[in-house]
Each structure stands twice: as C-alpha cells, then as structure tokens.
Design a protein around this motif. Sequence first.
Motif, PDB file in Angstrom:
ATOM      1  N   ALA A 145      84.142 -10.657  20.493  1.00  0.00           N
ATOM      2  CA  ALA A 145      84.381 -10.061  21.813  1.00  0.00           C
ATOM      3  C   ALA A 145      83.076  -9.873  22.566  1.00  0.00           C
ATOM      4  CB  ALA A 145      85.103  -8.722  21.656  1.00  0.00           C
ATOM      5  N   GLY A 146      82.009  -9.465  21.870  1.00  0.00           N
ATOM      6  CA  GLY A 146      80.711  -9.295  22.516  1.00  0.00           C
ATOM      7  C   GLY A 146      80.151 -10.617  23.025  1.00  0.00           C
ATOM      8  N   LEU A 182      79.396 -11.741  26.942  1.00  0.00           N
ATOM      9  CA  LEU A 182      78.110 -12.272  27.396  1.00  0.00           C
ATOM     10  C   LEU A 182      78.284 -13.638  28.071  1.00  0.00           C
ATOM     11  CD1 LEU A 182      75.743 -11.334  24.419  1.00  0.00           C
ATOM     12  CD2 LEU A 182      75.868 -10.269  26.687  1.00  0.00           C
ATOM     13  N   LEU A 183      79.136 -14.472  27.485  1.00  0.00           N
ATOM     14  CA  LEU A 183      79.391 -15.784  28.092  1.00  0.00           C
ATOM     15  C   LEU A 183      80.046 -15.632  29.464  1.00  0.00           C
ATOM     16  CD1 LEU A 183      80.675 -17.821  25.013  1.00  0.00           C
ATOM     17  CD2 LEU A 183      78.437 -17.964  26.106  1.00  0.00           C
ATOM     18  N   VAL A 243      79.701 -13.069  31.550  1.00  0.00           N
ATOM     19  CA  VAL A 243      78.680 -12.586  32.489  1.00  0.00           C
ATOM     20  C   VAL A 243      77.753 -13.721  32.905  1.00  0.00           C
ATOM     21  CG1 VAL A 243      76.691 -11.058  32.734  1.00  0.00           C
ATOM     22  CG2 VAL A 243      78.786 -10.208  31.656  1.00  0.00           C
ATOM     23  N   ALA A 244      77.322 -14.544  31.938  1.00  0.00           N
ATOM     24  CA  ALA A 244      76.401 -15.642  32.248  1.00  0.00           C
ATOM     25  C   ALA A 244      77.074 -16.709  33.101  1.00  0.00           C
ATOM     26  CB  ALA A 244      75.872 -16.262  30.961  1.00  0.00           C
ATOM     27  N   SER A 245      78.368 -16.923  32.891  1.00  0.00           N
ATOM     28  CA  SER A 245      79.066 -17.959  33.654  1.00  0.00           C
ATOM     29  C   SER A 245      79.204 -17.600  35.128  1.00  0.00           C
ATOM     30  CB  SER A 245      80.451 -18.215  33.057  1.00  0.00           C
ATOM     31  OG  SER A 245      81.277 -17.063  33.215  1.00  0.00           O
ATOM     32  N   GLN A 246      79.067 -16.306  35.446  1.00  0.00           N
ATOM     33  CA  GLN A 246      79.167 -15.861  36.839  1.00  0.00           C
ATOM     34  C   GLN A 246      77.786 -15.708  37.473  1.00  0.00           C
ATOM     35  OE1 GLN A 246      82.218 -15.668  38.319  1.00  0.00           O
ATOM     36  NE2 GLN A 246      82.811 -16.525  36.327  1.00  0.00           N
ATOM     37  N   PHE A 247      76.844 -16.521  37.060  1.00  0.00           N
ATOM     38  CA  PHE A 247      75.463 -16.448  37.535  1.00  0.00           C
ATOM     39  C   PHE A 247      75.379 -16.518  39.053  1.00  0.00           C
ATOM     40  CE2 PHE A 247      71.439 -19.082  38.155  1.00  0.00           C
ATOM     41  CZ  PHE A 247      70.646 -17.960  38.286  1.00  0.00           C
ATOM     42  N   HIS A 248      76.080 -17.464  39.655  1.00  0.00           N
ATOM     43  CA  HIS A 248      76.006 -17.628  41.108  1.00  0.00           C
ATOM     44  C   HIS A 248      76.671 -16.467  41.844  1.00  0.00           C
ATOM     45  CE1 HIS A 248      75.456 -21.750  39.542  1.00  0.00           C
ATOM     46  NE2 HIS A 248      74.593 -21.840  40.528  1.00  0.00           N
ATOM     47  N   PHE A 249      77.657 -15.852  41.233  1.00  0.00           N
ATOM     48  CA  PHE A 249      78.274 -14.674  41.842  1.00  0.00           C
ATOM     49  C   PHE A 249      77.289 -13.518  41.885  1.00  0.00           C
ATOM     50  CE2 PHE A 249      80.609 -10.655  41.211  1.00  0.00           C
ATOM     51  CZ  PHE A 249      81.310 -10.619  42.405  1.00  0.00           C
ATOM     52  N   TRP A 250      76.525 -13.301  40.804  1.00  0.00           N
ATOM     53  CA  TRP A 250      75.500 -12.243  40.802  1.00  0.00           C
ATOM     54  C   TRP A 250      74.405 -12.565  41.807  1.00  0.00           C
ATOM     55  CZ3 TRP A 250      78.564  -9.224  38.728  1.00  0.00           C
ATOM     56  CH2 TRP A 250      79.209  -9.455  37.518  1.00  0.00           C
ATOM     57  N   ASN A 251      74.091 -13.840  41.962  1.00  0.00           N
ATOM     58  CA  ASN A 251      73.091 -14.228  42.962  1.00  0.00           C
ATOM     59  C   ASN A 251      73.529 -13.818  44.362  1.00  0.00           C
ATOM     60  OD1 ASN A 251      71.691 -15.367  40.880  1.00  0.00           O
ATOM     61  ND2 ASN A 251      72.083 -17.483  41.449  1.00  0.00           N
ATOM     62  N   PHE A 281      69.199 -16.054  32.819  1.00  0.00           N
ATOM     63  CA  PHE A 281      70.461 -16.497  33.413  1.00  0.00           C
ATOM     64  C   PHE A 281      70.519 -18.022  33.483  1.00  0.00           C
ATOM     65  CE2 PHE A 281      71.816 -12.355  35.400  1.00  0.00           C
ATOM     66  CZ  PHE A 281      73.120 -12.408  34.923  1.00  0.00           C
ATOM     67  N   ASN A 282      69.433 -18.653  33.917  1.00  0.00           N
ATOM     68  CA  ASN A 282      69.421 -20.114  33.994  1.00  0.00           C
ATOM     69  C   ASN A 282      69.628 -20.747  32.625  1.00  0.00           C
ATOM     70  OD1 ASN A 282      68.554 -21.469  36.774  1.00  0.00           O
ATOM     71  ND2 ASN A 282      67.562 -19.471  36.668  1.00  0.00           N
ATOM     72  N   TRP A 283      68.960 -20.187  31.608  1.00  0.00           N
ATOM     73  CA  TRP A 283      69.130 -20.726  30.257  1.00  0.00           C
ATOM     74  C   TRP A 283      70.560 -20.570  29.778  1.00  0.00           C
ATOM     75  CZ3 TRP A 283      70.475 -17.648  26.032  1.00  0.00           C
ATOM     76  CH2 TRP A 283      70.553 -18.328  24.811  1.00  0.00           C
TER      77      TRP A 283
END
Length: 295
Positions: free
Chosen positions: A7-8, A12-13, A15-23, A43-45
């Motif tokens: 679940a953790g 994390l996956l 959160v990372a997949s929404q990188f452009h949304f956080w941008n 985030f890029n990695w």
Amino acid sequence: MSLWLKAGVALLLLVASQFHFWNRLSSGSIFAPEFPRGVVILFNWAFAAIVLLAMLQLLLDIGTLATAILRRSTTAAPDGLRYAIAGLAALISAIGVSNALRVPPVKDVAVTIAGLPPRFEGYRILQLTDLHISRLFPARWAEAVVTRANAAGTDLIVVTGDFIDGSVAMRRADVAPLRALRAPTASMRSRAITNISSITPPGCGTSTGSASACFRTATPCCPAAMRSWCLQGSPTSPPLGRPARSRSRRRVARRARGCAGTAARSPAAQCAQRRSARRRASAVGAYAWRRRARL
C-alpha cells in the motif's frame, strides 16, 4: 511483501505519477515545477521510472502471453523477474536524469555552404538550444554553460528556445549568468528557434527590444553592414511564400518616403517619422494579407 508495504509503494507511485499536476499547483504551468531542486530531481526520476516500468512490464506480459499460446498451457512470469524489471527501470531512469543534469558537451558540426564569401571561411557559430532554465537548471548550471560556451572561442553565440520554464519573473535570477556570454561578432537571444526577439550587435551596450526596429534605422550601435544579416531572422520579416505587399501598403510607404525626403526636420525626427510610417505600412499589409487569406 506485506500488505502495508504494498500500500505504501502504491501510494508513492500514485503521488509520483501526478508530477505534472503538482507542477501546475506550484506555478500554474505543468512545465515549471516550483519546488526545491532536489524534489524536482526526485520527481523526474520517479516519473520516468514509472513510465519505463509500465513499458517493460507490458513487454513481459506480451512475451508471457506468446509463450502460453505456443505451449498451449498456462504460463506465469516469476515474481523475481518482475522485481528485476522494476530495478532496471529505476536504474535507467537514474542514468537518464543524471545525463540530463550535466552541462551539455559541445558537438562540432561542419557545414559546407556553396558560394560562401571568403571572409566567412572558418566562421564558427555556437548554438545553445533548449536550455529550459528552471529550478532543475538554476543559475549555477547556467554559469557552467556560459563558462563552457566562452571557452569554445566561437565567432557568434546563438541561444534558441525553449529558453526558460516558467515566467520571466521566476527565472530572472537564473538567466542572469547568460549576460556573461562573449563572442567577437555578437550574441543573439530568442524566444523560439525561428523568432529573434533581441540582439546585441558589436558596440551596443544593451539589447534592443526589436531586432528589426534597430537594424532598419541607422543607429550608431547597428552598423549598416549587419542590417541584412539581422533582418533575415527578424520577427517582423515576412515568412516565405507571402505574396507581394498590397497597393495600400505601397501607397503608405511611398507617401512616407516622400514626406521624409521633403520635410525640413532634424535627422532624429525624420528617423522617427520613417519608423512610424513603416509600422503603419506593416499594419496595412498584414490586414490586406488576412483579408486575402479569408477570401
């Protein structure tokens, strides 16, 4: 792997997949993350690793399906292989990000031009393109690029877009090191590859706001010998294939030349009058071109 660990990792996956949304939340643009540089690198990695992992897992599933069809029996890929693929995706992503963060090396390309004037034989141009100056490529990185560019000792330095990620206010301090670019002929800066927005020719203390406005007037910082060279890339020069200018434009231009030639005014006033007339002529020509395109 325990359920809580799964679940953790899944969180994390996500959160990372929404990188452009956080941008977009941080700056209003998906291309300009306003986070600390370390967070942007992470985030890029992570985002690149997710994309690679999805592609590799898809290839593995296709191979497993093909094997099952050929054997006509149920076949499953071992878990160890899937974990190995995840590690490979993370490693490839890390290598890609590290290569992107380095100061770009200089690549030499020889160009042969038929009929080139002898004085331009061996003329060297350094093109800095797609710098994307941002939180990921800050002022320190720009300083290293300037140091390497100046060490190349070229005759002309051209900086083509994409220039920055974000607004001018965000990147003002990060682009400041580019003022130190030095070349014997000139340094040109542009907002896009084909549109030159400003140019600093020899003898100019600061860049002009419009290359065409500077080079169409005989100002001290713009030698007559450089006018044709500048106008070839000026943002107001007509694109290839545009028809001849309309009668209205020719009439306005002719009236402007006659007025400037007969008026007993100072050279500065005549120069300002010519610039104003040319702007009116350009506006009339653009309007005629739009009407012709609609017809």
